[in-house]
Each structure stands twice: as structure tokens, then as C-alpha cells.
Design an enzyme around this catalytic site. Structure first.
Site, PDB file in Angstrom:
ATOM      1  N   ALA A  57     -18.316 126.839 -41.016  1.00 33.06           N
ATOM      2  CA  ALA A  57     -19.087 127.759 -41.845  1.00 33.06           C
ATOM      3  C   ALA A  57     -19.439 128.960 -40.972  1.00 33.06           C
ATOM      4  O   ALA A  57     -19.499 128.841 -39.745  1.00 33.06           O
ATOM      5  CB  ALA A  57     -20.347 127.076 -42.333  1.00 33.06           C
ATOM      6  N   GLY A 114     -17.093 123.146 -41.362  1.00 33.42           N
ATOM      7  CA  GLY A 114     -16.577 123.410 -42.717  1.00 33.42           C
ATOM      8  C   GLY A 114     -15.054 123.441 -42.769  1.00 33.42           C
ATOM      9  O   GLY A 114     -14.465 123.225 -43.831  1.00 33.42           O
ATOM     10  N   GLU A 151     -14.072 119.923 -43.020  1.00 33.95           N
ATOM     11  CA  GLU A 151     -14.456 119.501 -44.380  1.00 33.95           C
ATOM     12  C   GLU A 151     -13.489 120.064 -45.427  1.00 33.95           C
ATOM     13  O   GLU A 151     -13.152 119.386 -46.394  1.00 33.95           O
ATOM     14  CB  GLU A 151     -15.894 119.965 -44.667  1.00 33.95           C
ATOM     15  CG  GLU A 151     -16.915 119.200 -43.835  1.00 33.95           C
ATOM     16  CD  GLU A 151     -18.301 119.821 -43.899  1.00 33.95           C
ATOM     17  OE1 GLU A 151     -18.437 121.006 -43.526  1.00 33.95           O
ATOM     18  OE2 GLU A 151     -19.243 119.138 -44.332  1.00 33.95           O
ATOM     19  N   GLU A 188     -21.818 120.328 -36.096  1.00 35.40           N
ATOM     20  CA  GLU A 188     -23.060 120.876 -36.659  1.00 35.40           C
ATOM     21  C   GLU A 188     -24.313 120.464 -35.912  1.00 35.40           C
ATOM     22  O   GLU A 188     -25.271 121.237 -35.817  1.00 35.40           O
ATOM     23  CB  GLU A 188     -23.187 120.469 -38.145  1.00 35.40           C
ATOM     24  CG  GLU A 188     -22.231 121.166 -39.089  1.00 35.40           C
ATOM     25  CD  GLU A 188     -20.873 120.481 -39.211  1.00 35.40           C
ATOM     26  OE1 GLU A 188     -20.570 119.576 -38.406  1.00 35.40           O
ATOM     27  OE2 GLU A 188     -20.113 120.863 -40.109  1.00 35.40           O
TER      28      GLU A 188
HETATM   29  N1  COA Z   1     -19.059 131.291 -37.500  1.00 35.89           N
HETATM   30  C1  COA Z   1     -19.082 132.604 -37.226  1.00 35.89           C
HETATM   31  N2  COA Z   1     -18.315 133.179 -36.276  1.00 35.89           N
HETATM   32  C2  COA Z   1     -17.471 132.358 -35.617  1.00 35.89           C
HETATM   33  C3  COA Z   1     -17.385 130.988 -35.852  1.00 35.89           C
HETATM   34  C4  COA Z   1     -18.223 130.451 -36.868  1.00 35.89           C
HETATM   35  N3  COA Z   1     -18.194 129.160 -37.185  1.00 35.89           N
HETATM   36  N4  COA Z   1     -16.467 130.460 -35.018  1.00 35.89           N
HETATM   37  C5  COA Z   1     -15.992 131.475 -34.279  1.00 35.89           C
HETATM   38  N5  COA Z   1     -16.591 132.623 -34.647  1.00 35.89           N
HETATM   39  C6  COA Z   1     -16.369 133.953 -34.078  1.00 35.89           C
HETATM   40  C7  COA Z   1     -17.014 134.120 -32.719  1.00 35.89           C
HETATM   41  O1  COA Z   1     -18.384 134.432 -32.843  1.00 35.89           O
HETATM   42  C8  COA Z   1     -16.210 135.255 -32.144  1.00 35.89           C
HETATM   43  O2  COA Z   1     -16.626 136.463 -32.748  1.00 35.89           O
HETATM   44  P1  COA Z   1     -16.899 137.788 -31.813  1.00 35.89           P
HETATM   45  O3  COA Z   1     -15.537 138.082 -31.220  1.00 35.89           O
HETATM   46  O4  COA Z   1     -17.362 138.796 -32.789  1.00 35.89           O
HETATM   47  O5  COA Z   1     -17.903 137.376 -30.800  1.00 35.89           O
HETATM   48  C9  COA Z   1     -14.800 134.983 -32.703  1.00 35.89           C
HETATM   49  O6  COA Z   1     -14.988 134.151 -33.841  1.00 35.89           O
HETATM   50  C10 COA Z   1     -13.906 134.272 -31.715  1.00 35.89           C
HETATM   51  O7  COA Z   1     -14.547 133.076 -31.295  1.00 35.89           O
HETATM   52  P2  COA Z   1     -14.794 132.668 -29.763  1.00 35.89           P
HETATM   53  O8  COA Z   1     -15.976 131.754 -29.716  1.00 35.89           O
HETATM   54  O9  COA Z   1     -14.845 133.897 -28.917  1.00 35.89           O
HETATM   55  O10 COA Z   1     -13.456 131.873 -29.462  1.00 35.89           O
HETATM   56  P3  COA Z   1     -13.260 130.734 -28.352  1.00 35.89           P
HETATM   57  O11 COA Z   1     -11.783 130.491 -28.294  1.00 35.89           O
HETATM   58  O12 COA Z   1     -13.964 131.062 -27.109  1.00 35.89           O
HETATM   59  O13 COA Z   1     -13.967 129.424 -28.963  1.00 35.89           O
HETATM   60  C11 COA Z   1     -14.502 127.846 -30.718  1.00 35.89           C
HETATM   61  C12 COA Z   1     -13.462 128.825 -30.147  1.00 35.89           C
HETATM   62  C13 COA Z   1     -13.971 127.377 -32.071  1.00 35.89           C
HETATM   63  C14 COA Z   1     -14.662 126.641 -29.784  1.00 35.89           C
HETATM   64  C15 COA Z   1     -15.863 128.551 -30.879  1.00 35.89           C
HETATM   65  O14 COA Z   1     -15.647 129.782 -31.583  1.00 35.89           O
HETATM   66  C16 COA Z   1     -16.886 127.762 -31.638  1.00 35.89           C
HETATM   67  O15 COA Z   1     -17.488 126.843 -31.095  1.00 35.89           O
HETATM   68  N6  COA Z   1     -17.138 128.138 -32.914  1.00 35.89           N
HETATM   69  C17 COA Z   1     -18.148 127.514 -33.728  1.00 35.89           C
HETATM   70  C18 COA Z   1     -17.692 126.162 -34.225  1.00 35.89           C
HETATM   71  C19 COA Z   1     -18.783 125.504 -35.039  1.00 35.89           C
HETATM   72  O16 COA Z   1     -19.854 125.200 -34.568  1.00 35.89           O
HETATM   73  N7  COA Z   1     -18.482 125.285 -36.327  1.00 35.89           N
HETATM   74  C20 COA Z   1     -19.393 124.631 -37.233  1.00 35.89           C
HETATM   75  C21 COA Z   1     -20.246 125.620 -37.897  1.00 35.89           C
HETATM   76  S1  COA Z   1     -21.411 124.845 -38.983  1.00 35.89           S
END
Ligand code: COA
Length: 260
Positions: free
Chosen positions: A67, A112, A115, A135
Site C-alpha cells: 500500500a 498489499g 495481498e 506491515e
Molecule cells: N509506499 C510508498 N512508496 C513506496 C513504497 C510503498 N509501499 N515502496 C517503495 N516506495 C517508494 C520509495 O519511497 C522510493 O520513493 P522515492 O524514490 O521517492 O524515495 C521508491 O519507491 C523506491 O523505493 P526504495 O525504497 O528506494 O527501493 P529499495 O530497492 O531501496 O527498497 C523495498 C525496496 C521494497 C525493500 C522498500 O521500498 C520497502 O521496504 N518498501 C515498503 C514495503 C512495505 O512496507 N510495504 C507494505 C506497506 S503497508
């Protein structure tokens, strides 16, 4: 043709491919994106020329990374409930879709995203895919039925572990657990999805719809799945698909099901 802001919906040779298209945010699902997915699925169900749906993510890195955290960062309790309830409606519509829906998981499928993949009927993952429900790191729980569908797919013990630890698992581990049906290389992902779709398309569309309804009834506490199957089985005998399928068998030819 409907235009969308956050997804692409592409109809080719009877298959609708819905691509979540926010690669700069790793295809994170904001509210609008989920609503667009719901509209695209509904349109594909209505379209008589479409036999099946594929859901995937844009780019090489993510299916859907969850999400959109920035969107809900200041939500109230009531807003949180509405976000979850709206998501449930769309994900349920995918799960109960009368046409086959396959997730082509091409990278991160977190929160999400996991999911969304779980709401599809089948999941095929590329070997760089990663699954998880992180989450709890954010102080929330999965809100698009992750606590329910993960248990259904991989059992309580392992689901509890993934939900409580926020661990990320790779495609092979997801396959071993039964979370995904097949694992391929990234360049073979769509071929594998199409191969499965072709097998399903060759079957009776009415019977496929019956399978979706009966399997859904198994998990629906308001329905008696066994009674439901008796009803659905009987109804098959009144369909043109049944007449065609049985005639084709007796005449030693391939069935040609007419879509209506
Ligand atoms: N919501 C909003 N933005 C997200 C996102 C999410 N769930 N997942 C990634 N992004 C965004 C990042 O903020 C970043 O944006 P920016 O360039 O404007 O800062 C961009 O996507 C790239 O992500 P980044 O974190 O730089 O990539 P990474 O390769 O270093 O890490 C992940 C990848 C997937 C491990 C990491 O993005 C992450 O942990 N995301 C959240 C996952 C999560 O908690 N999902 C459940 C949400 S309820």
C-alpha cells in the site's frame, strides 16, 4: 476505451493484462490505483471478447511494493477502516471473478502487493520475486485480507511467522510453501502465464465459473460449500457447454465451447 492514471489495461487476443504502473514508487497501491484495478477487472468481466485476466507490475523491480505508505501516513481510525473496506471489495471482486485471473509476480510483492497476488486465482513468480507482509514494521496489520488469504494458502503456522516477523521470502521458498504455483526466469514469466491461461481457455467457461464459485464457497462462512457444489454441479447439466463437452468426447473430437 477507458483511460487510467495508475494502471495500464491492455486487451490482446482475448486476454486483458492489467499492469500497475507506478514504477517510480515500486507500483505502490494508493486508493485510486486500487479503484482503477477494480474498474479494469469489472470491464474485463463484462467484455465478451475477454477470456482471462493477468495482473502484473510495471518495470523489472516490483510487482507491487505494498500500500502507498505516504498516502495513509496521517489517516484517522475511520479513514483506515474505509481504506481497508474499499480494498477488500476490489480484492474480493478479483477472487470471485468468473474468468481466470493470474498474477504474474515480477519482483517485490510486499504488503498489499502480496495481498493483491493472493486475491488472484493463481500466481506465477519470476525467480527475482520477493514476498512478505511487512506491515508490523509500520505499526499496522495487513488490511487487504492478508491475515486471511495467507493462512488459507500456506497454513496457520507459517502464515503467523511471516505476518509476525515481517520476513521477506524468495520465489523458491514461496513455491515450496504453496504461495506461488510456478517459478520461472523473468523472461519466461509471461510465457508461463500464457501457457496456463491457454490450458484454462480450452475448458468450458461455465465450468470454470462454477469452480470459482465453489472454491469461494469453501472459504465463505455463510455458505455450505458441499451444498453449493451439488447445486452448481446440477446446473452444469443445463448448459450448452455440457452438451458440447460431452458430445465432443463421444465423437472423439476437441470441444469447441461457445462463449456468451
Ligand atoms: N509506499 C510508498 N512508496 C513506496 C513504497 C510503498 N509501499 N515502496 C517503495 N516506495 C517508494 C520509495 O519511497 C522510493 O520513493 P522515492 O524514490 O521517492 O524515495 C521508491 O519507491 C523506491 O523505493 P526504495 O525504497 O528506494 O527501493 P529499495 O530497492 O531501496 O527498497 C523495498 C525496496 C521494497 C525493500 C522498500 O521500498 C520497502 O521496504 N518498501 C515498503 C514495503 C512495505 O512496507 N510495504 C507494505 C506497506 S503497508
Amino acid at each position: 476505451m477507458t483511460s487510467y492514471k495508475n494502471i495500464l489495461s491492455d486487451n490482446q487476443e482475448g486476454i486483458c493484462t492489467i499492469t500497475v504502473n507506478r514504477p517510480e514508487k515500486l507500483n505502490a497501491l494508493n486508493h485510486e490505483t486500487i479503484q482503477e484495478i477494480g474498474r479494469a477487472v469489472a470491464a474485463a468481466v463484462k467484455d465478451k471478447g475477454i477470456d482471462g485476466i493477468i495482473i502484473t507490475g510495471a518495470g523489472q523491480k516490483a510487482f507491487v511494493a505494498g500500500a502507498d505508505i505516504s498516502e495513509f501516513s496521517s489517516y484517522t481510525v475511520e479513514e483506515g477502516k474505509k481504506l481497508s473496506s474499499d480494498g477488500h471489495k476490489v480484492f474480493n471482486s478479483i477472487e470471485r471473478c468468473p474468468k481466470p485471473v493470474i498474477a504474474a509476480v515480477n519482483g517485490f510483492a510486499l504488503g498489499g502487493g502480496c495481498e493483491l497476488a493472493m486475491s488472484c486465482h493463481l500466481r506465477v513468480a519470476s525467480d527475482n520475486a520477493k514476498f512478505g507482509q511487512p506491515e508490523v514494521k509500520l505499526g499496522v496489520i495487513p488490511g487487504y485480507a492478508g491475515t486471511q488469504r495467507l493462512v488459507q494458502l500456506i497454513g496457520k503456522g507459517k502464515a503467523m511467522e511471516l505476518l509476525m516477523t515481517a520476513d521477506m521470502i524468495g520465489a523458491e521458498e514461496a513455491h515450496r510453501l504453496g504461495l506461488v504455483n510456478h517459478v520461472t526466469t523473468p523472461d519466461q514469466l509471461m510465457n508461463k502465464v500464457m501457457e496456463i491461461m491457454a490450458k484454462i481457455r480450452a475448458q468450458s467457461p461455465r465450468a470454470i465459473e462454477g469452480i470459482v464459485n465453489c472454491v469461494d464457497a469453501y472459504f465463505n462462512k455463510e455458505k455450505d460449500g458441499f451444498a453449493f457444489e451439488i447445486e452448481e454441479f446440477g446446473n452444469c447439466f443445463g448448459t450448452g457447454d455440457f452438451t458440447e463437452g460431452v458430445s465432443a468426447f463421444l465423437e472423439k473430437r476437441k470441444a469447441n465451447f461457445v462463449r456468451s
